[in-house]
Scaffold this motif. Structure first.
Motif, mmCIF file in Angstrom:
data_model
loop_
_atom_site.group_PDB
_atom_site.id
_atom_site.type_symbol
_atom_site.label_atom_id
_atom_site.label_comp_id
_atom_site.label_asym_id
_atom_site.label_seq_id
_atom_site.Cartn_x
_atom_site.Cartn_y
_atom_site.Cartn_z
ATOM 1 N N TYR A 117 -39.228 5.209 27.724
ATOM 2 C CA TYR A 117 -37.895 5.747 28.032
ATOM 3 C C TYR A 117 -37.353 5.136 29.322
ATOM 4 O O TYR A 117 -36.230 4.610 29.354
ATOM 5 C CB TYR A 117 -38.010 7.266 28.153
ATOM 6 C CG TYR A 117 -36.705 8.028 28.151
ATOM 7 C CD1 TYR A 117 -36.328 8.790 27.045
ATOM 8 C CD2 TYR A 117 -35.867 8.035 29.263
ATOM 9 C CE1 TYR A 117 -35.143 9.524 27.042
ATOM 10 C CE2 TYR A 117 -34.685 8.753 29.265
ATOM 11 C CZ TYR A 117 -34.323 9.491 28.150
ATOM 12 O OH TYR A 117 -33.145 10.208 28.160
ATOM 13 N N ASP A 161 -39.490 7.904 17.534
ATOM 14 C CA ASP A 161 -38.567 7.765 16.407
ATOM 15 C C ASP A 161 -37.185 8.297 16.765
ATOM 16 O O ASP A 161 -36.155 7.685 16.428
ATOM 17 C CB ASP A 161 -39.106 8.512 15.185
ATOM 18 C CG ASP A 161 -40.295 7.810 14.548
ATOM 19 O OD1 ASP A 161 -40.678 6.719 15.017
ATOM 20 O OD2 ASP A 161 -40.842 8.365 13.574
ATOM 21 N N GLN A 162 -37.135 9.445 17.438
ATOM 22 C CA GLN A 162 -35.845 10.016 17.825
ATOM 23 C C GLN A 162 -35.178 9.201 18.937
ATOM 24 O O GLN A 162 -33.939 9.040 18.941
ATOM 25 C CB GLN A 162 -36.026 11.471 18.247
ATOM 26 C CG GLN A 162 -36.456 12.384 17.119
ATOM 27 C CD GLN A 162 -35.526 12.297 15.921
ATOM 28 O OE1 GLN A 162 -34.304 12.318 16.053
ATOM 29 N NE2 GLN A 162 -36.100 12.175 14.733
ATOM 30 N N MET A 163 -35.965 8.675 19.853
ATOM 31 C CA MET A 163 -35.412 7.795 20.873
ATOM 32 C C MET A 163 -34.760 6.583 20.227
ATOM 33 O O MET A 163 -33.669 6.150 20.634
ATOM 34 C CB MET A 163 -36.511 7.350 21.842
ATOM 35 C CG MET A 163 -36.882 8.386 22.882
ATOM 36 S SD MET A 163 -38.420 7.982 23.765
ATOM 37 C CE MET A 163 -38.091 6.323 24.349
ATOM 38 N N THR A 164 -35.423 6.016 19.224
ATOM 39 C CA THR A 164 -34.882 4.852 18.532
ATOM 40 C C THR A 164 -33.530 5.172 17.902
ATOM 41 O O THR A 164 -32.557 4.422 18.049
ATOM 42 C CB THR A 164 -35.860 4.391 17.432
ATOM 43 O OG1 THR A 164 -37.127 4.090 18.018
ATOM 44 C CG2 THR A 164 -35.329 3.167 16.711
ATOM 45 N N ARG A 165 -33.467 6.295 17.223
ATOM 46 C CA ARG A 165 -32.262 6.688 16.504
ATOM 47 C C ARG A 165 -31.076 6.917 17.438
ATOM 48 O O ARG A 165 -29.965 6.437 17.185
ATOM 49 C CB ARG A 165 -32.558 7.965 15.705
ATOM 50 C CG ARG A 165 -31.438 8.441 14.805
ATOM 51 C CD ARG A 165 -31.905 9.614 13.960
ATOM 52 N NE ARG A 165 -32.144 10.807 14.764
ATOM 53 C CZ ARG A 165 -31.221 11.739 14.995
ATOM 54 N NH1 ARG A 165 -29.998 11.593 14.518
ATOM 55 N NH2 ARG A 165 -31.521 12.808 15.703
ATOM 56 N N VAL A 166 -31.309 7.626 18.543
ATOM 57 C CA VAL A 166 -30.211 8.006 19.422
ATOM 58 C C VAL A 166 -29.940 6.938 20.486
ATOM 59 O O VAL A 166 -28.782 6.679 20.839
ATOM 60 C CB VAL A 166 -30.492 9.379 20.076
ATOM 61 C CG1 VAL A 166 -29.316 9.807 20.934
ATOM 62 C CG2 VAL A 166 -30.771 10.431 19.001
ATOM 63 N N MET A 167 -30.990 6.298 20.988
ATOM 64 C CA MET A 167 -30.802 5.250 21.987
ATOM 65 C C MET A 167 -30.011 4.074 21.412
ATOM 66 O O MET A 167 -29.291 3.381 22.135
ATOM 67 C CB MET A 167 -32.161 4.782 22.511
ATOM 68 C CG MET A 167 -32.098 3.998 23.804
ATOM 69 S SD MET A 167 -33.750 3.459 24.321
ATOM 70 C CE MET A 167 -34.455 5.004 24.889
ATOM 71 N N LYS A 169 -27.477 4.293 19.543
ATOM 72 C CA LYS A 169 -26.065 4.647 19.720
ATOM 73 C C LYS A 169 -25.659 4.539 21.186
ATOM 74 O O LYS A 169 -24.556 4.097 21.515
ATOM 75 C CB LYS A 169 -25.819 6.049 19.180
ATOM 76 C CG LYS A 169 -26.139 6.193 17.687
ATOM 77 C CD LYS A 169 -25.872 7.592 17.205
ATOM 78 C CE LYS A 169 -26.310 7.747 15.737
ATOM 79 N NZ LYS A 169 -25.576 6.846 14.835
ATOM 80 N N ASP A 170 -26.566 4.942 22.069
ATOM 81 C CA ASP A 170 -26.311 4.880 23.509
ATOM 82 C C ASP A 170 -26.139 3.425 23.963
ATOM 83 O O ASP A 170 -25.088 3.034 24.481
ATOM 84 C CB ASP A 170 -27.487 5.550 24.228
ATOM 85 C CG ASP A 170 -27.259 5.724 25.718
ATOM 86 O OD1 ASP A 170 -26.287 5.160 26.260
ATOM 87 O OD2 ASP A 170 -28.057 6.426 26.363
ATOM 88 N N ARG A 173 -23.306 0.738 22.858
ATOM 89 C CA ARG A 173 -22.042 0.591 23.591
ATOM 90 C C ARG A 173 -22.059 -0.613 24.519
ATOM 91 O O ARG A 173 -21.008 -1.112 24.922
ATOM 92 C CB ARG A 173 -21.763 1.864 24.389
ATOM 93 C CG ARG A 173 -21.560 3.101 23.508
ATOM 94 C CD ARG A 173 -21.390 4.365 24.325
ATOM 95 N NE ARG A 173 -22.566 4.704 25.109
ATOM 96 C CZ ARG A 173 -22.662 5.752 25.900
ATOM 97 N NH1 ARG A 173 -21.626 6.583 26.029
ATOM 98 N NH2 ARG A 173 -23.768 5.995 26.563
ATOM 99 N N GLY A 235 -31.233 1.092 15.335
ATOM 100 C CA GLY A 235 -31.515 2.496 15.074
ATOM 101 C C GLY A 235 -32.530 2.720 13.972
ATOM 102 O O GLY A 235 -32.674 3.837 13.479
#
Length: 245
Positions: A117, A161-167, A169-170, A173, A235
């Motif tokens: 992270y 897995d959740q970091m991959t999905r949301v990061m 999108k982060d 940008r 993602g």
């Protein structure tokens, strides 16, 4: 060489999957920072194999923010930028619910979650559009045969897995792609540690190819996610497990 001119940080790169990744991306033309925790000889050997003009070894505990900052600073000081981050360093503590101590929990999450992270956070400040983050998950997260002893490990990799999905999108940008590789059982020292030959044989038989993966096979998938052919992949958690899970 599809990664010519790219600067890549690989944590836990002195052995196993991390070493295979470092060697593979270097073969594609990248400059590589070989992070290691304690064994400088094995890290230096990887640097020698790649070539001292295109690789450096940096000691850092990938679970500690101060060490992560030093790793990033050393990379920028040597190569002037960061294009790709591969937070590969990880630990596998086999613990079911009853056997998990607070110390186990904190250590596992520090190495497997906190480290990736904050390395990504720090490195992203130096990454241009088109950069890549390749996290390391596990096929344990989707395997029906998983035993209770993988509870702690799977919990940390579920976070990946959740970091991959949301990061994705982060950092999307900024034009940075974020994906993860989810290996199945792979022939590394960490995987073999503490397992009997009987257990290993039974695990092999759960695979239709009756074998484990090789670190180089995982590295090939990572190289794809680092290169231009994956420019519209972000993602995603890519399972590399020979149909095991």
């Amino acid at each position: 060489m599809s990664l010519s001119g790219k600067v890549i940080i690989v944590t836990g790169a002195s052995r196993g999957i991390g070493k295979a990744i470092a060697i593979r991306v270097a073969a594609e033309g990248a400059k590589v920072v070989i992070n290691y925790l304690s064994n400088s000889k094995t890290a230096d050997a990887v640097v020698e194999q790649i070539g001292a003009d295109r690789a450096i070894a940096v000691q850092a505990d990938a679970s500690k923010i101060t060490d992560i900052d030093r790793l990033v600073d050393a990379t920028v000081a040597k190569f002037g930028k960061i294009d790709i981050v591969i937070p590969n360093a990880g630990i596998l503590l086999v613990r079911d619910l009853e056997a998990t101590s607070e110390e186990d929990f904190d250590k596992a999450f520090a190495v497997n979650v906190k480290g990736p992270y904050f390395l990504t956070q720090r490195a992203a400040r130096h990454m241009p559009a088109g950069g890549r983050v390749v996290l390391i998950s596990t096929s344990v997260n989707s395997a029906s045969w998983i035993s209770a002893g993988y509870l702690l490990y799977a919990s940390t990799k579920g976070a990946i897995d959740q970091m991959t999905r949301v990061m994705a999108k982060d950092l999307g940008r900024k034009g940075i792609l974020v994906n993860a590789i989810a290996p199945g059982p792979t022939e590394t020292e960490m995987f073999f540690e503490g397992k009997s030959e009987q257990l290993l044989d039974s695990l092999r038989k759960t695979n239709p190819f009756n074998r484990f993966g090789q670190p180089e096979e995982i590295a090939s998938a990572v190289a794809f996610l680092c290169g231009s052919d994956s420019s519209w992949v972000s993602g995603q958690v890519v399972r590399v497990n020979g149909a095991m899970a």
